[in-house]
Design a protein around this motif. Structure first.
Motif, PDB file in Angstrom:
ATOM      1  N   ALA A 107     -32.803  26.513 -35.644  1.00 52.51           N
ATOM      2  CA  ALA A 107     -33.279  27.731 -36.305  1.00 52.51           C
ATOM      3  C   ALA A 107     -32.778  27.782 -37.746  1.00 52.51           C
ATOM      4  CB  ALA A 107     -32.784  28.953 -35.536  1.00 52.51           C
ATOM      5  N   PRO A 108     -33.504  28.478 -38.625  1.00 48.38           N
ATOM      6  CA  PRO A 108     -33.047  28.572 -40.014  1.00 48.38           C
ATOM      7  C   PRO A 108     -31.737  29.349 -40.127  1.00 48.38           C
ATOM      8  CG  PRO A 108     -34.888  30.037 -39.630  1.00 48.38           C
ATOM      9  CD  PRO A 108     -34.769  29.167 -38.415  1.00 48.38           C
ATOM     10  N   LEU A 109     -31.054  29.129 -41.232  1.00 53.85           N
ATOM     11  CA  LEU A 109     -29.732  29.730 -41.435  1.00 53.85           C
ATOM     12  C   LEU A 109     -29.797  31.258 -41.377  1.00 53.85           C
ATOM     13  CD1 LEU A 109     -26.805  28.972 -42.074  1.00 53.85           C
ATOM     14  CD2 LEU A 109     -27.335  29.334 -44.485  1.00 53.85           C
ATOM     15  N   GLY A 110     -30.903  31.795 -41.918  1.00 52.11           N
ATOM     16  CA  GLY A 110     -31.045  33.256 -41.945  1.00 52.11           C
ATOM     17  C   GLY A 110     -31.012  33.867 -40.559  1.00 52.11           C
ATOM     18  N   GLN A 111     -31.405  33.079 -39.543  1.00 50.00           N
ATOM     19  CA  GLN A 111     -31.358  33.598 -38.178  1.00 50.00           C
ATOM     20  C   GLN A 111     -30.067  33.209 -37.480  1.00 50.00           C
ATOM     21  OE1 GLN A 111     -34.979  32.335 -36.235  1.00 50.00           O
ATOM     22  NE2 GLN A 111     -36.144  33.959 -37.237  1.00 50.00           N
ATOM     23  N   LEU A 112     -29.554  32.014 -37.825  1.00 51.11           N
ATOM     24  CA  LEU A 112     -28.322  31.563 -37.175  1.00 51.11           C
ATOM     25  C   LEU A 112     -27.133  32.416 -37.604  1.00 51.11           C
ATOM     26  CD1 LEU A 112     -28.241  27.684 -37.141  1.00 51.11           C
ATOM     27  CD2 LEU A 112     -28.267  29.255 -35.220  1.00 51.11           C
ATOM     28  N   LEU A 113     -27.136  32.804 -38.875  1.00 56.12           N
ATOM     29  CA  LEU A 113     -25.980  33.526 -39.411  1.00 56.12           C
ATOM     30  C   LEU A 113     -25.699  34.829 -38.655  1.00 56.12           C
ATOM     31  CD1 LEU A 113     -23.824  33.358 -41.652  1.00 56.12           C
ATOM     32  CD2 LEU A 113     -25.326  34.803 -43.034  1.00 56.12           C
ATOM     33  N   ALA A 166     -21.757  45.078 -26.305  1.00 54.28           N
ATOM     34  CA  ALA A 166     -22.718  45.163 -27.405  1.00 54.28           C
ATOM     35  C   ALA A 166     -22.681  43.884 -28.232  1.00 54.28           C
ATOM     36  CB  ALA A 166     -22.400  46.369 -28.280  1.00 54.28           C
ATOM     37  N   LEU A 167     -21.480  43.385 -28.510  1.00 47.32           N
ATOM     38  CA  LEU A 167     -21.377  42.163 -29.308  1.00 47.32           C
ATOM     39  C   LEU A 167     -22.022  40.986 -28.594  1.00 47.32           C
ATOM     40  CD1 LEU A 167     -17.728  42.354 -30.669  1.00 47.32           C
ATOM     41  CD2 LEU A 167     -19.846  42.894 -31.852  1.00 47.32           C
ATOM     42  N   MET A 168     -21.671  40.808 -27.297  1.00 44.42           N
ATOM     43  CA  MET A 168     -22.194  39.602 -26.636  1.00 44.42           C
ATOM     44  C   MET A 168     -23.683  39.708 -26.375  1.00 44.42           C
ATOM     45  SD  MET A 168     -19.835  39.732 -23.254  1.00 44.42           S
ATOM     46  CE  MET A 168     -19.057  41.176 -22.633  1.00 44.42           C
ATOM     47  N   LYS A 169     -24.157  40.880 -25.893  1.00 47.92           N
ATOM     48  CA  LYS A 169     -25.586  40.970 -25.592  1.00 47.92           C
ATOM     49  C   LYS A 169     -26.401  40.904 -26.878  1.00 47.92           C
ATOM     50  CE  LYS A 169     -26.575  40.498 -21.655  1.00 47.92           C
ATOM     51  NZ  LYS A 169     -26.365  41.480 -20.630  1.00 47.92           N
ATOM     52  N   GLY A 170     -25.913  41.568 -27.934  1.00 48.45           N
ATOM     53  CA  GLY A 170     -26.609  41.486 -29.213  1.00 48.45           C
ATOM     54  C   GLY A 170     -26.725  40.041 -29.666  1.00 48.45           C
ATOM     55  N   GLY A 171     -25.588  39.305 -29.621  1.00 46.97           N
ATOM     56  CA  GLY A 171     -25.583  37.906 -30.038  1.00 46.97           C
ATOM     57  C   GLY A 171     -26.487  37.057 -29.169  1.00 46.97           C
ATOM     58  N   LEU A 172     -26.440  37.287 -27.850  1.00 45.63           N
ATOM     59  CA  LEU A 172     -27.254  36.470 -26.942  1.00 45.63           C
ATOM     60  C   LEU A 172     -28.740  36.715 -27.171  1.00 45.63           C
ATOM     61  CD1 LEU A 172     -25.172  36.702 -23.663  1.00 45.63           C
ATOM     62  CD2 LEU A 172     -25.783  34.631 -24.897  1.00 45.63           C
ATOM     63  N   PHE A 173     -29.121  37.984 -27.330  1.00 43.38           N
ATOM     64  CA  PHE A 173     -30.546  38.249 -27.552  1.00 43.38           C
ATOM     65  C   PHE A 173     -31.001  37.665 -28.887  1.00 43.38           C
ATOM     66  CE2 PHE A 173     -30.729  41.665 -24.224  1.00 43.38           C
ATOM     67  CZ  PHE A 173     -31.816  41.162 -23.564  1.00 43.38           C
ATOM     68  N   LEU A 174     -30.125  37.677 -29.882  1.00 43.97           N
ATOM     69  CA  LEU A 174     -30.500  37.051 -31.153  1.00 43.97           C
ATOM     70  C   LEU A 174     -30.668  35.548 -30.974  1.00 43.97           C
ATOM     71  CD1 LEU A 174     -28.504  38.847 -33.979  1.00 43.97           C
ATOM     72  CD2 LEU A 174     -30.858  39.135 -33.277  1.00 43.97           C
ATOM     73  N   ALA A 175     -29.789  34.950 -30.166  1.00 46.93           N
ATOM     74  CA  ALA A 175     -29.932  33.515 -29.903  1.00 46.93           C
ATOM     75  C   ALA A 175     -31.275  33.233 -29.226  1.00 46.93           C
ATOM     76  CB  ALA A 175     -28.779  33.025 -29.033  1.00 46.93           C
ATOM     77  N   VAL A 176     -31.649  34.115 -28.285  1.00 45.30           N
ATOM     78  CA  VAL A 176     -32.961  33.956 -27.653  1.00 45.30           C
ATOM     79  C   VAL A 176     -34.057  34.089 -28.711  1.00 45.30           C
ATOM     80  CG1 VAL A 176     -34.535  34.862 -25.932  1.00 45.30           C
ATOM     81  CG2 VAL A 176     -32.118  34.848 -25.480  1.00 45.30           C
ATOM     82  N   GLY A 177     -33.827  35.003 -29.659  1.00 47.47           N
ATOM     83  CA  GLY A 177     -34.791  35.167 -30.744  1.00 47.47           C
ATOM     84  C   GLY A 177     -34.959  33.867 -31.520  1.00 47.47           C
ATOM     85  N   CYS A 178     -33.846  33.159 -31.809  1.00 53.94           N
ATOM     86  CA  CYS A 178     -33.919  31.854 -32.479  1.00 53.94           C
ATOM     87  C   CYS A 178     -34.770  30.896 -31.657  1.00 53.94           C
ATOM     88  CB  CYS A 178     -32.528  31.248 -32.636  1.00 53.94           C
ATOM     89  SG  CYS A 178     -31.452  32.155 -33.723  1.00 53.94           S
ATOM     90  N   ILE A 179     -34.536  30.912 -30.323  1.00 54.42           N
ATOM     91  CA  ILE A 179     -35.254  29.960 -29.464  1.00 54.42           C
ATOM     92  C   ILE A 179     -36.738  30.277 -29.439  1.00 54.42           C
ATOM     93  CG2 ILE A 179     -35.522  29.196 -27.086  1.00 54.42           C
ATOM     94  CD1 ILE A 179     -32.506  29.514 -26.799  1.00 54.42           C
ATOM     95  N   THR A 180     -37.084  31.572 -29.233  1.00 55.67           N
ATOM     96  CA  THR A 180     -38.516  31.886 -29.159  1.00 55.67           C
ATOM     97  C   THR A 180     -39.198  31.581 -30.482  1.00 55.67           C
ATOM     98  OG1 THR A 180     -37.853  34.170 -29.514  1.00 55.67           O
ATOM     99  CG2 THR A 180     -38.648  33.624 -27.342  1.00 55.67           C
ATOM    100  N   ALA A 181     -38.477  31.744 -31.586  1.00 56.98           N
ATOM    101  CA  ALA A 181     -39.106  31.447 -32.872  1.00 56.98           C
ATOM    102  C   ALA A 181     -39.429  29.961 -32.984  1.00 56.98           C
ATOM    103  CB  ALA A 181     -38.182  31.874 -34.010  1.00 56.98           C
ATOM    104  N   GLN A 182     -38.605  29.101 -32.389  1.00 54.85           N
ATOM    105  CA  GLN A 182     -38.820  27.658 -32.509  1.00 54.85           C
ATOM    106  C   GLN A 182     -39.673  27.117 -31.371  1.00 54.85           C
ATOM    107  OE1 GLN A 182     -37.756  26.129 -35.241  1.00 54.85           O
ATOM    108  NE2 GLN A 182     -36.984  28.136 -35.855  1.00 54.85           N
ATOM    109  N   VAL A 183     -39.332  27.517 -30.142  1.00 57.24           N
ATOM    110  CA  VAL A 183     -39.983  26.912 -28.973  1.00 57.24           C
ATOM    111  C   VAL A 183     -41.261  27.668 -28.615  1.00 57.24           C
ATOM    112  CG1 VAL A 183     -39.613  26.239 -26.573  1.00 57.24           C
ATOM    113  CG2 VAL A 183     -37.719  26.204 -28.172  1.00 57.24           C
ATOM    114  N   GLY A 184     -41.298  28.945 -28.922  1.00 60.46           N
ATOM    115  CA  GLY A 184     -42.499  29.708 -28.618  1.00 60.46           C
ATOM    116  C   GLY A 184     -42.439  30.430 -27.302  1.00 60.46           C
ATOM    117  N   SER A 185     -41.364  30.271 -26.564  1.00 65.42           N
ATOM    118  CA  SER A 185     -41.228  31.048 -25.335  1.00 65.42           C
ATOM    119  C   SER A 185     -39.755  31.112 -24.973  1.00 65.42           C
ATOM    120  CB  SER A 185     -42.026  30.426 -24.195  1.00 65.42           C
ATOM    121  OG  SER A 185     -41.187  29.635 -23.394  1.00 65.42           O
ATOM    122  N   SER A 186     -39.447  31.993 -24.038  1.00 65.52           N
ATOM    123  CA  SER A 186     -38.053  32.054 -23.606  1.00 65.52           C
ATOM    124  C   SER A 186     -37.965  31.745 -22.121  1.00 65.52           C
ATOM    125  CB  SER A 186     -37.471  33.429 -23.905  1.00 65.52           C
ATOM    126  OG  SER A 186     -38.264  34.437 -23.312  1.00 65.52           O
TER     127      SER A 186
END
Lengths: 119, 500, 341
Positions: B459-465, B343-363
């Motif tokens: 990504a902004p701090l609010g998402q990185l944190l 749960a910890l790793m997949k949650g963290g990884l999907f959030l990281a993908v969320g940071c990427i899609t927010a900036q790059v626009g795709s995953s």
């Protein structure tokens, strides 16, 4: 007295059931929507009415009897209205009656089964 | 207050959901839902503390003051307390991330609905976990499922609603089978209370109805848990859902369903009946091994990072199922520890993908090229999470696999132990693909010009944190295992009937 | 031995289900699902589960058929042709065979010695009179012994409408003639223009609402309760919308009002539980509401939670109808029914 009641209620139930069957056959066999609706309305009014009357004769308590009467009143009130709405809607959509030349009928030719919503 | 901890854990998010819908503004709804999630985390922590103070490690609560089996009972032992902590903790962190791409999908003026749905999903999952009543599980399963379908449907593009729809169909079939199973249990025993079922079932265990009930329950839960080969809904659902939703659901939904399966097999029916009389392990062991390899192999060939992670989830469910199928205290400990760690790793990884899609626009994998320089923190999170997936020492993945291999060796299943290590090599392959693209590839020059987007920034701090809270804890819990392994082993001992 | 009418109904049910599966005309299939629900309602009545029958008839035969039709107004009317595959059929047959095998060891239907009748049921029957003084045991069990489940079910309905609003609610990007539905507005019947339909429905709708209120408040004594009342009143309002047009209806009951209503309904239920917590009892323990007379306190509690259910379900039904009927051209077609406002 008991016997007479039983005979009467059996008569009503049987005739009512027979009328329902006739209505069903009519709905299947008649050529177009309008005549079929006509057949279906027999089940609604007379068929169900006689069955309810048969039950009424066996009701026993007044409360049940009143409920049965109210059911019939409700059916008499809503059934024809539903049938009316159905036919009107079909007519407005241009569903044609069988046996009458197309030119004699108003409305445009519809595609099959394109009926609007039933209320 | 302390006496009512169990019911508050569910009722707080449940009541908060309609309140959240009535809130007037977007920030208010967001802050409110974050606060509620942290309150549930606090309550879960208190429950764990209160459990430590009890003699037998069980807290029960009679709803409406009706004694079980007449009323509904909430019943928490180490296994559910552990899950409560996990689910509420993940929710607390993930909600801080914000709605991500889901924000764009929700119409103006309806943003509160997004948080309402998240709170409902949270309340449903907590409700499933905390209850001691079989039918009550179904009720809250419906709450959490309906909320998840609608959250998944919020993803970008036209395929998200379709993915949500196919998940809805599969999930409804699963739920219906579960309900049928519970109905059959009720028919044969006259009770819905789990503890009461445990005492009343042995009299009727030899009937076909009970065997059918067990089968229905396992398949029903198996669909929601995405046990191989019932996992078809998962890759689409996770890859088309908004990343935040994927993070939340991947880290909580399947985990809670794993707990339900454990509860059914070990508490209600008893491991002896399931594994010694019926030999369910003959079926489940091969399936979990196939999942480990099939999921990882499929992950290697994906062109989209989210899809890759989704297939990796299928493989990870295989590890958890393996722990369960070994049916020993160590195996169950391994399974439960992996629930937490994954749960910890997949949650963290999907959030990281969320940071990427927010900036790059795709995953898409292609868009990761050279991202290591432009989004260093996000990509570092991907790498650390990836290492945890492989099971590198000092990460949580290592802890889970260590116990899993131990459990296999305990039963002299050398081949299984070898297969666990071998399948980790497949994880190396797909994680390396990501690392290579991020750090050792140059971005496609033409692509940058064509898209005409502003240059990609961190990504902004609010998402990185929140991302780094989860990724960081994969290291922390890889080094200190008191909480995870400690609680999981107590839970496993309790479930195996050895006593705390 | 009399031939049980259940068997006939089950055969009809089977025939209907097969017809739905085989029909390619989705309009007809939607109508058949309505018939399916009606038959199920009859079966439920025969099994003395009148409460469930109510709900099934109102939701299955009424509301969901309307939702199907609203959806069909936006999509194609015929099913796409799929190549026939054996695997799903085999899977279904296999599952069915398993289910049948499993039932062989079950106690017979109506067997008074079956576990379901001897374990918890006697306490429910005795408790209804002893602790509650409520003749309708079903309502009593649902609102008290399993009141937490009922709260959960209310939240399920709340969740469903939140989901529908989230996904369908207000994404009206292309209200123009971007895609034509198969049911064209020109030909659509204007129900409002039919005097007979209008007059009859004007007479019927208040009666249905009245009946809904009766079901709500008489639930302690006869079959009924919040869920049943909610779907009945909801169906009456939807009927009004079908005849007088969606925009007319939305002026009578605006969407924000319903959204607030559904949230308040859930809060009323949950709040009753919180109140019992604060007054020193367990969650949803209504006895604490009146320390002198627990029976009276329980009556009050059940009245409150059933009220919450009723409000939430009514609002949810109408909101879901809004979301479906409000999509794109379906709205246009419905508005035409409303006389072109």
């Amino acid at each position: 007295m008991e016997l007479a009641l039983d005979v009467a209620s059996w008569f009503c139930l049987t005739v009512g059931a027979a009328l329902c069957v006739i209505g069903a056959i009519g709905t299947l066999r008649l050529p177009d929507l309008y005549t079929r609706t006509h057949a279906a309305s027999i089940t609604d009014t007379l068929g169900a009415g006689l069955v309810l009357l048969g039950c009424l004769l066996q009701a026993g308590t007044p409360l049940v009897a009143v409920k049965l009467v109210m059911i019939y009143a409700f059916m008499l009130y809503t059934g024809p209205a539903a049938g009316h709405a159905l036919v009107k809607a079909a007519y407005a959509r241009g569903v044609l009656a069988a046996g009458i030349p197309e030119e004699a009928q108003e409305g445009e030719r519809p595609s099959e089964s394109d009926l609007p919503e039933e209320p | 207050m302390n006496a009512h901890l169990l019911v508050l854990e569910v009722v707080v998010p449940l009541m908060a959901a309609p309140l959240c819908m009535l809130l007037p503004s977007k920030p208010a709804a967001r802050m409110f839902s974050i606060a509620v999630a942290w309150i549930t985390l606090y309550l879960a922590w208190s429950i764990l503390g209160a459990l430590g103070a009890t003699e037998h490690g069980v807290i029960a609560y009679e709803l409406g003051g009706f004694p079980p089996p007449f009323g509904i009972e909430l019943r928490v032992d180490w296994a559910n307390a552990y899950l409560l902590l996990l689910v509420s903790g993940i929710a607390a962190v993930v909600l801080m991330f914000g709605p991500g791409s889901a924000g764009a999908a929700v119409a103006e003026g309806r943003h509160a609905f997004f948080y309402t749905a998240v709170l409902l999903a949270l309340a449903g999952l907590l409700g499933i976990t905390v209850t001691g009543d079989a039918f009550n599980v179904f009720v809250f399963l419906e709450v959490s499922s309906l909320a998840s379908y609608s959250l998944i449907g919020l993803g970008r593009g036209a395929r998200a609603p379709m993915a949500a729809f196919s998940y809805l169909i599969m999930g409804t079939i699963g739920g219906t089978l579960f309900l049928l199973g519970v109905g059959l249990l009720y028919q044969m025993t006259g009770t819905l209370n789990m503890a009461d079922l445990t005492t009343r079932l042995p009299d009727v265990l030899d009937t076909r109805t009970i065997v059918l009930a067990l089968a229905l329950l396992i398949v029903g839960v198996g669909i929601k848990l995405a046990v191989y080969p019932l996992h078809q809904w998962l890759p689409n659902a996770y890859s088309f859902a908004p990343s935040v939703v994927s993070a939340f659901l991947a880290a909580t939904s399947t985990k809670v369903m794993y707990y339900v399966l454990v509860r059914i097999i070990f508490t209600i029916f008893g491991a002896a009946f399931v594994f010694e009389t019926l030999h369910a392990d003959y079926l489940l062991l091969p399936l979990s091994l196939i999942a480990m390899f099939g999921g990882s192999l499929a992950a290697i060939y994906q062109h989209d990072l989210k899809r890759l992670l989704a297939y990796s989830s299928v493989a990870q469910v295989g590890y958890m199922m393996l722990g369960l199928t070994l049916a020993s205290a160590t195996g169950l400990t391994a399974g439960l520890v992996h629930v937490f760690n994954h749960a910890l790793m997949k949650g963290g990884l999907f959030l990281a993908v969320g940071c990427i899609t927010a900036q790059v626009g795709s995953s898409a994998m292609g868009d990761l090229r050279g991202l290591g320089k432009r989004m260093p923190f996000t990509c570092a999170a991907l790498v650390v999470g990836g290492l945890a997936l492989i099971g590198v020492p000092s990460t949580v993945g290592f802890v889970s696999k260590w116990y899993l291999v131990q459990a296999a060796l305990e039963q002299d299943l050398l081949s299984v132990a070898a297969l666990i290590l071998l399948s980790s090599l497949l994880a190396v392959v797909y994680v390396w693909r990501v690392v290579e693209l991020c750090y050792f590839s140059e971005p496609d020059a033409t692509q940058v010009e064509v898209t005409g987007r502003p240059p990609v920034r961190e990504a902004p701090l609010g998402q990185l944190l929140p991302t780094w809270i989860l990724i960081g804890s994969t290291i922390i819990f890889g080094l200190t295992t008191d909480l995870t392994v400690g609680t999981a082993s107590k839970a496993a001992a309790q479930l195996m009937g050895v006593g705390p | 031995m009399d031939f049980p009418v259940e068997v006939i109904l089950f055969l009809f049910l089977l025939a209907t289900a097969l017809t739905v599966a085989l029909l390619e005309d989705l309009f007809a299939a939607a109508m058949m699902t309505g018939i399916f629900s009606l038959l199920s309602a009859c079966l439920f009545t025969l099994m003395d589960a009148v409460d469930v029958a109510f709900t099934e008839a109102a939701v299955g035969a009424g509301v969901s058929t309307v939702l199907f039709l609203s959806t069909l107004a936006l999509t194609a009317q015929r099913e796409k042709q799929h190549p026939f595959t054996w695997f799903p059929l085999l899977l279904v047959i296999l599952t069915g065979a398993c289910l049948v095998t499993g039932t062989l060891d079950m106690p017979h239907y109506g067997d008074p010695k079956a576990p379901i009748h001897v374990h918890v049921a006697p306490e429910y029957i005795a408790g209804a009179e002893r602790d509650f003084g409520i003749p309708n045991i079903v309502t009593n069990v649902l609102a008290s012994y399993r009141g937490y489940d009922t709260f959960g079910e209310t939240v399920v309905i709340f969740t469903a409408s939140v989901g529908v609003m989230l996904l369908l609610g207000h994404r009206r990007r292309r209200p123009g003639p971007a895609h034509r539905p198969t049911i064209t507005p020109e030909g659509a019947a204007r129900m409002r223009d039919f005097a007979i339909v209008r007059v009859v429905s004007m007479g019927v709708i208040p009666l249905i609402v009245l009946f809904g209120l009766y079901v709500q408040f008489h639930g302690d004594f006869g079959p009924g309760g919040g869920f049943q009342a909610g779907v009945i009143i909801g169906a009456a309002v939807i009927l009004y919308g079908l005849i007088f047009g969606l925009s007319t209806l939305q002026r009578v009951v605006p969407s924000p009002l319903l959204e607030t209503g559904i949230a308040l309904g859930v809060l009323l239920y949950g709040g009753t539980g919180v109140a019992s917590l604060l007054m020193g009892g367990h969650y949803l323990d209504y006895a604490v509401f009146d320390s002198d007379d627990p029976k009276h306190g329980r009556h009050l509690g059940i009245l409150l939670v059933e009220g919450g259910v009723g409000i939430a379900v009514t609002c949810a039904m109408i909101l879901i109808f809004y979301s479906f009927a409000g999509r794109a051209l379906a709205r246009e077609a419905f508005d035409e029914g409303g006389g072109g406002q």
